[in-house]
Design a protein around this motif. Structure first.
Motif, mmCIF file in Angstrom:
data_model
loop_
_atom_site.group_PDB
_atom_site.id
_atom_site.type_symbol
_atom_site.label_atom_id
_atom_site.label_comp_id
_atom_site.label_asym_id
_atom_site.label_seq_id
_atom_site.Cartn_x
_atom_site.Cartn_y
_atom_site.Cartn_z
ATOM 1 N N VAL A 242 0.847 -1.025 -0.033
ATOM 2 C CA VAL A 242 -0.130 0.090 -0.022
ATOM 3 C C VAL A 242 1.054 1.172 0.057
ATOM 4 C CG1 VAL A 242 -2.000 -1.285 1.146
ATOM 5 C CG2 VAL A 242 -0.010 0.032 2.611
ATOM 6 N N GLU A 243 0.466 2.375 -0.428
ATOM 7 C CA GLU A 243 0.932 3.509 -0.598
ATOM 8 C C GLU A 243 1.192 4.359 0.860
ATOM 9 O OE1 GLU A 243 -0.522 7.506 -2.150
ATOM 10 O OE2 GLU A 243 0.044 6.509 -3.794
ATOM 11 N N ILE A 272 -7.514 -1.735 2.134
ATOM 12 C CA ILE A 272 -6.788 -0.481 1.750
ATOM 13 C C ILE A 272 -6.423 -0.601 0.271
ATOM 14 C CG2 ILE A 272 -4.598 1.127 2.259
ATOM 15 C CD1 ILE A 272 -4.474 -0.338 5.093
ATOM 16 N N ASP A 273 -6.752 0.736 -0.327
ATOM 17 C CA ASP A 273 -6.426 1.171 -1.750
ATOM 18 C C ASP A 273 -5.062 1.259 -1.941
ATOM 19 O OD1 ASP A 273 -9.155 0.615 -2.581
ATOM 20 O OD2 ASP A 273 -9.611 2.855 -1.907
ATOM 21 N N ASP A 275 -3.885 2.869 -4.256
ATOM 22 C CA ASP A 275 -3.561 4.153 -4.475
ATOM 23 C C ASP A 275 -4.542 5.173 -3.617
ATOM 24 O OD1 ASP A 275 -3.611 6.722 -5.693
ATOM 25 O OD2 ASP A 275 -4.703 6.091 -7.448
ATOM 26 N N HIS A 276 -3.743 5.674 -2.512
ATOM 27 C CA HIS A 276 -4.363 6.484 -1.718
ATOM 28 C C HIS A 276 -5.091 7.715 -1.998
ATOM 29 C CE1 HIS A 276 -5.335 7.751 2.431
ATOM 30 N NE2 HIS A 276 -4.145 8.658 2.596
ATOM 31 N N SER A 277 -4.900 8.156 -3.272
ATOM 32 C CA SER A 277 -5.427 9.348 -3.944
ATOM 33 C C SER A 277 -6.794 9.163 -3.950
ATOM 34 C CB SER A 277 -4.731 9.753 -5.070
ATOM 35 O OG SER A 277 -4.990 8.857 -6.257
ATOM 36 N N ASP A 281 -10.344 5.303 1.602
ATOM 37 C CA ASP A 281 -9.740 4.195 2.652
ATOM 38 C C ASP A 281 -9.248 4.914 3.784
ATOM 39 O OD1 ASP A 281 -7.640 5.131 1.355
ATOM 40 O OD2 ASP A 281 -6.824 3.137 1.293
ATOM 41 N N ARG A 282 -9.556 6.270 3.987
ATOM 42 C CA ARG A 282 -8.837 6.943 5.199
ATOM 43 C C ARG A 282 -9.142 6.517 6.461
ATOM 44 N NH1 ARG A 282 -10.687 13.023 6.506
ATOM 45 N NH2 ARG A 282 -12.422 12.500 7.436
ATOM 46 N N ARG A 285 -7.128 3.093 6.922
ATOM 47 C CA ARG A 285 -5.806 3.392 7.169
ATOM 48 C C ARG A 285 -5.602 3.852 8.513
ATOM 49 N NH1 ARG A 285 -2.173 4.409 2.782
ATOM 50 N NH2 ARG A 285 -2.982 3.716 0.809
#
Length: 626
Positions: A242-243, A272-273, A275-277, A281-282, A285
């Motif tokens: 994950v990022e 969790i994605d 790609d956090h953008s 998924d905040r 995380r």
């Protein structure tokens, strides 16, 4: 308190927000601007404060003025609407309480003295100075006192509905409700669940990458024991899957190097994605990926965790090892002292030594002593079996615990507290639910599952299958949500409630974040939770909003936040934080000292929301929830 609008119009917040908002959408930090607004709004108050030569003289002048203001509202010729008057009276009550010397003593600071010093140009006498959060709190409160309330949309269709009858009224009412529901649907759509096709597809790709990294197969993925064996306890695989920024990696590595609890199951990592953008998924995380300040403070308190981090004072409510008791009819039994993964804001981070610690199961003699204590206290009719997460014990170990408990004739309910439906749903694909159902005897003893879904994005096909396996065995499933910064946006918790009900989970509690220093990043002002309950949750049908918002008083237990009589705003610190007195549930049993709590500043919370792209006009009524 009068209800505020669930969908504020652009100008609902009035001129105040437009004056203090920066071009970037945040709040100005120009103290001069706030002082100009404060004294411009309240010239008579400024005059009274400047004329007073002592603090006590200022107090008498302001209280007399407040009495005159209140009497004016009570006059029969007053043109103030009764709904607005209810909020005005709340503001007057709060201000009067803030002005009391007893409140000042308990706060350790005088809101009145700060105002008196400001009016006289003596700010240098205020230790630490005065922040914009304090000024905006006072400005908003005084505007409430004088009836300048940013609360109502002014939709005349409601009044038209009340002025007609029959089919005409029904059509008007239905049109209005259609608009409200449609607008709510648009807000809810911001928060997808894991049941949506594109999310399922992304997570399948995540699963395959995780299996490749860990050397697993698709059959392994369906075996909860494989996940437990491969719980990730450092950043080695996490940072590749994950990022993560460098600070996030360093925080995980610091905890790992100090042998402090960190862990995430391969399954939960797949939620969790990469790609956090994407931004969905905040909350997931935040659930497991610790911020740097948490890692640092946990490390600093490593040798004193049992003393310093036991925020709820469980050590003072444990009459015997493994048992906690705060209420007359229920006790907590903790037979297993670890979890499949570690929640960053866990209440019991002070006593869990390691994720999936090999010696976490309580020895038979200690468990026997705890059950013997329960046997000697027939006044306890309900037991919550928690930990840690006892559901990751083998079926045989759980059966031994339930055999011991169900041999106690006075127990009419046993709860299993577990987060496995969320973090390890594969645990429920075998015989666990039928095992629990063996002990469920309608009319005599109830067995229920209490879990912890935090966000709609956690709810996917696997979690739904786990819940349905429990429900098919005749057991109820309840949810306890923790209200954190990461699920506190408009309609975020409302979306969770709807998603929970859709898979068979009943919303039960929504907890205000505990005031623990190491998880300060997660905290939300209590007024936001009250606002969420009265503005968003109230639009849902009753079965979708069965959760109760509560504040946990250390050592003493839950305070139900909807009950105004159980808490009282005492004052504002110069940096803008509210200080509130909370009454314990025993208030009608014994004269117990109320608990004084210092909250997160509303100003700081709104600044964070603005930084994240939220429109502050949507939240502006927050100042009027006390």
């Amino acid at each position: 308190m009068a209800y505020a609008p669930p969908f504020p119009a652009a100008d609902t917040a009035g001129d105040l927000l437009s004056r203090v908002m920066t071009p970037g959408g945040g709040l100005s930090t120009d103290r001069g601007l706030y002082l100009e607004i404060l004294w411009g709004d309240n010239p008579r108050l400024a005059e009274l404060l400047r004329s007073a030569t002592t603090l006590e003289q200022a107090r008498g002048l302001v209280l007399d003025h407040l009495d005159r203001v209140e009497r004016r509202y009570c006059h029969e010729d007053s043109e103030v609407h009764l709904l607005e008057l209810a909020t005005i009276r709340d503001c007057i009550t709060v201000l009067r309480n803030v002005l009391m010397p007893l409140s000042e003593r308990r706060v350790g600071s005088s809101t009145l003295e700060v105002l008196w010093r400001l009016a006289r140009g003596e700010e240098d006498h205020v230790a630490g100075g005065v922040g914009p959060g304090f000024l905006l709190e006072v400005i908003s409160l005084l505007r409430g006192v004088y009836g300048d309330l940013p609360l109502y949309l002014g939709d005349e269709r409601v009044n038209r509905f009340l002025s007609v009858s029959g089919r005409e009224a029904a059509v008007l009412r239905s049109d209005l409700l259609d608009d409200l529901s449609g607008e709510m649907d648009r807000r809810l759509a911001r928060y997808p669940t894991g049941l949506e096709a594109e999310v399922v597809e992304r997570r399948a790709a995540n699963r395959d990458r995780i299996l490749a990294a860990l050397g697993g197969t698709r059959d392994d993925w369906e075996d909860y024991r494989w996940h437990l064996k491969h719980v990730l306890k450092d950043s080695r695989y996490v940072r590749d899957l994950v990022e993560l920024d460098s600070e996030g990696i360093a925080a995980i590595d610091l905890l790992a190097s100090e042998h402090l609890p960190f862990g995430v199951t391969p399954f939960y990592l797949s939620l969790i994605d990469r790609d956090h953008s994407l931004g969905f998924d905040r909350s997931i995380r935040a659930q497991v990926l610790p911020p740097p300040v948490y890692a640092r403070l946990m490390t600093d308190a490593k040798d004193l965790r049992g003393q310093e981090l036991d925020f709820m004072g469980e050590g003072d409510t444990s009459p015997v090892d493994l048992v906690t008791r705060r209420y007359p009819r229920i006790a907590i039994l903790k037979p297993f002292n670890t979890c499949a993964q570690i929640c960053v804001y866990c209440q019991r981070n002070w006593e869990i030594d390691e994720c999936m610690a090999p010696d976490a199961e309580a020895p038979a003699d200690r468990l026997g002593q705890a059950v013997d204590w329960l046997a000697d206290h027939p006044e306890v009719g309900e037991v919550l079996v928690t930990g840690g997460d006892p559901a990751i014990l083998p079926d045989s170990a759980l059966a031994r615990i339930f055999d011991r408990l169900t041999a106690l004739p006075h127990l009419y309910r046993i709860r299993l507290g577990t987060r496995t439906p969320v973090v390890l749903p594969q645990r429920w694909s075998g015989g666990l639910a039928p095992l629990l159902a063996r002990y469920h005897e309608p009319g005599r003893r109830e067995v229920v599952v209490v879990t912890h879904f935090q966000h709609p994005y956690e709810i996917g096909p696997e979690a739904m299958a786990a819940v349905q396996s429990i429900r098919r065995c005749g057991l109820s499933v309840y949810n306890q949500q923790v209200f954190t910064h990461y699920n506190s946006r408009r309609f975020e918790s409302a979306r969770l409630r709807l998603a929970l009900r859709s898979i068979g989970v009943d919303p039960y509690y929504i907890f205000n974040m505990k005031g623990k220093e190491e998880t300060a990043d997660y905290r939300v002002p209590i007024p936001r939770l009250l606002q969420e309950r009265k503005e968003e949750a109230r639009l849902l049908p009753g079965l979708d909003r069965t959760d109760e918002p509560v504040f946990n008083v250390p050592r003493l237990g839950k305070n139900h936040l909807r009950l105004w009589q159980d808490h009282r705003l005492l004052g504002f610190l110069p940096d803008g934080r509210r200080v509130t007195s909370f009454h314990p549930w025993e208030k009608y049993i014994s004269l117990v000292e109320p608990y004084v709590f210092t909250d997160v500043a509303i100003f700081d919370y709104l600044q964070r929301l603005a930084h994240e792209g939220e429109d502050l006009a949507e939240y502006w009524s927050i100042w009027y929830y006390f």
